[in-house]
Scaffold this active site. Structure first.
Site, PDB file in Angstrom:
ATOM      1  CB  ALA A 200      -0.956  -0.078   1.265  1.00  0.00           C
ATOM      2  CB  THR A 202      -2.411   6.528  -0.889  1.00  0.00           C
ATOM      3  OG1 THR A 202      -3.039   5.637  -2.240  1.00  0.00           O
ATOM      4  CG2 THR A 202      -1.302   7.456  -1.189  1.00  0.00           C
ATOM      5  CG  ASP A 260      -4.493   6.744 -10.880  1.00  0.00           C
ATOM      6  OD1 ASP A 260      -3.562   5.810 -11.445  1.00  0.00           O
ATOM      7  OD2 ASP A 260      -5.509   5.820  -9.939  1.00  0.00           O
TER       8      ASP A 260
END
Length: 502
Positions: A200, A202, A260
């Site tokens: 992970a 965020t 993103d």
């Protein structure tokens, strides 16, 4: 020459070098801090960002200190002799300047940029310039070139099998730990599935963080290949097998900036799968109001982009649009998610049904790739493997082969339940807010931190009844998480036809 010294600092993903201001070999004034230098020793070369140190306890006058990442990448023993010089800016920066002005880059230009990024020739600011310029506008041809360039650099795995399957979820849904169920189902059937996953950045947990509760995940490439040949599947951290290393560097800059774009997402995912030697891939795109993809129109566009690049690089793709309206399972955080996964594999009566059915859907689509199965029978076969205990047996073999984790991770001792303010029915759950609260509680750094969901969409709730339970291991984290939950729980209740957030 300077003597090499290992400095115990984590500077991921950058290479950091430290030079004493009182250096006896070089004049420190000639080397500007935060500029790139070239470190050379025993035929090896490393580019690093320079820092000037005033304390001899950090680095001596005849030493060059390297942070952990740089020391490992250079690959020389401590005390080795090295020389330094000012680094020449990479020629590929001209391509980034062109992209900033709106020009389209050729495949060769993109490959040059990615090669220099993977060689750590770029600073974070220069990488940011590349990412933002691409986020502004990127053609399908550039997206394809970016995918191919990232897959080309680093390890490329090859398997002695005509079909090598894999799956990937684009993320954004807490608790969606389907890979840890899909892999043992597919492995039990006999199709090879070399599943590498991220930690992970965020989110409250990545697949690697959750699998680490059960087994070792930092395997080498050789260990991974032997494991897949023997057990047909693995669930490991991708950081150790060096697949598409430029992508890891780009992600480390993208995530804090929340860059993103669909094009960069497609290139990132497919470059990793191509480098891993996959031939057939299932892509899970959850669609929901608080998911990464929030409309069917956006999901359809993303699906077509995956299919375009997949066709060009020789990957057979099946893109599945799934429900992303709420978290999956009951646990958010490594220990809680591992508990859900094992409950499904053990066919426990209270195992989360949504996690089970989502995993069966994806596993079935992957098994449909097997030419030995009658068309459309993959889902039935997946259910048979899960119900019979064969998937659980495969998971136990994978855990033992990777190295069973004998450490017990208790749930956080600091616990608070978040109550519903009124009676009603759960109308919606904000995936993003639940993830933030779980992250603030300490997940995934504290394996036992996170959120246990007690109510899901459609469930009735009484006033004062708990919606979810927060677990934390550290008082400060506990306070941060509970404060955010008090500001807004992330739940919306339908009170007799009126929906309101709590």
């Amino acid at each position: 020459m300077l003597r090499l010294r290992r400095i115990a600092i984590d500077t991921y993903p950058e290479n950091i070098a430290l030079l004493s201001r009182r250096c006896t070999t070089y004049r420190a004034e000639e080397f500007q801090a935060l500029k790139k230098i070239e470190v050379v020793g025993d035929g090896r070369t490393l580019l690093a960002t320079l820092m000037i140190a005033d304390a001899e306890a950090i680095v001596g006058p005849d030493e060059l200190g390297l942070g952990e990442q740089a020391f490992r990448r250079l690959g020389l023993p401590e005390g080795s002799g090295v020389e330094i010089s000012q680094a020449t800016p990479p020629a590929s920066l001209e391509a980034i300047r062109a992209k900033i002005t709106g020009q389209t880059l050729s495949g060769d230009e993109i490959e040059a940029v990615i090669t220099d990024i993977a060689s750590h020739r770029y600073s974070p600011i220069e990488i940011t310039a590349f990412l933002i310029s691409c986020a502004s506008f990127m053609t399908t041809a550039e997206m394809l070139s970016l995918t191919e360039a990232m897959a080309k650099i680093g390890n490329r795995l090859k398997w002695d099998a005509p079909i090598v399957v894999d799956k990937h979820c684009i993320g954004g849904i807490p608790g969606n730990r389907t890979s840890m169920i899909v892999v043992p189902i597919v492995a039990a059937h006999g199709l090879p599935i070399p599943k590498t996953s991220s930690r992970a950045i965020t989110s409250p947990a990545g697949t690697a963080d959750t699998m680490e509760v059960l087994a070792k995940v930092d395997l080498s490439t050789r260990e991974m290949q032997a494991l897949v040949e023997r057990e047909k599947g693995c669930l490991i951290w991708g950081g150790h097998v060096n697949l598409s290393p430029a992508d890891d560097i780009l992600i480390s800059v993208e995530r804090p900036l929340r860059i993103d774009t669909p094009e960069q997402m497609v290139a990132s995912i497919l470059s990793k799968k191509l480098a891993a030697g996959s031939t057939h891939l299932v892509i899970d795109i959850p669609v929901g109001p608080t998911a990464k993809v929030r409309s069917r129109t956006s999901a359809t566009r993303l699906r077509k982009m995956f299919e375009y690049v997949g066709d060009k690089i020789g990957l057979t793709l099946d893109v599945v649009l799934t429900d992303g309206s709420q978290p999956i399972g009951t646990g958010v955080g490594p220990v809680l998610e591992a508990r859900d996964v094992m409950a499904v594999l053990r066919n426990e009566p209270d195992a989360p049904a949504d996690l089970r059915e989502r995993a069966l859907l994806l596993a079935g689509r992957m098994l449909d790739y097997d030419p030995a199965l009658r068309g459309g029978s993959g889902h039935e076969r997946a259910r048979e493997l899960l119900n019979s205990g064969q998937a659980l047996a495969a998971m136990e073999r994978i855990i033992d082969a990777q190295g069973r984790n004998e450490t017990s991770y208790p749930l956080g001792s600091l616990v608070e339940e978040i109550p519903a303010p009124d009676a009603g029915t759960v109308a919606a759950i904000d995936c993003h807010r639940i993830a933030r609260i779980a992250r603030l509680a300490g997940a995934p750094l504290d394996k036992g931190a996170g959120i246990e969901l007690l109510k899901k969409v459609g469930d009735p709730v009484r006033g004062g009844e708990a919606l979810y339970r927060i677990y934390a291991c550290v008082q400060a984290d506990f306070r941060f998480a509970t404060d955010l939950a008090a500001e807004g729980s992330g739940y919306a209740l339908d009170r007799s036809g009126t929906t309101a957030a709590t």
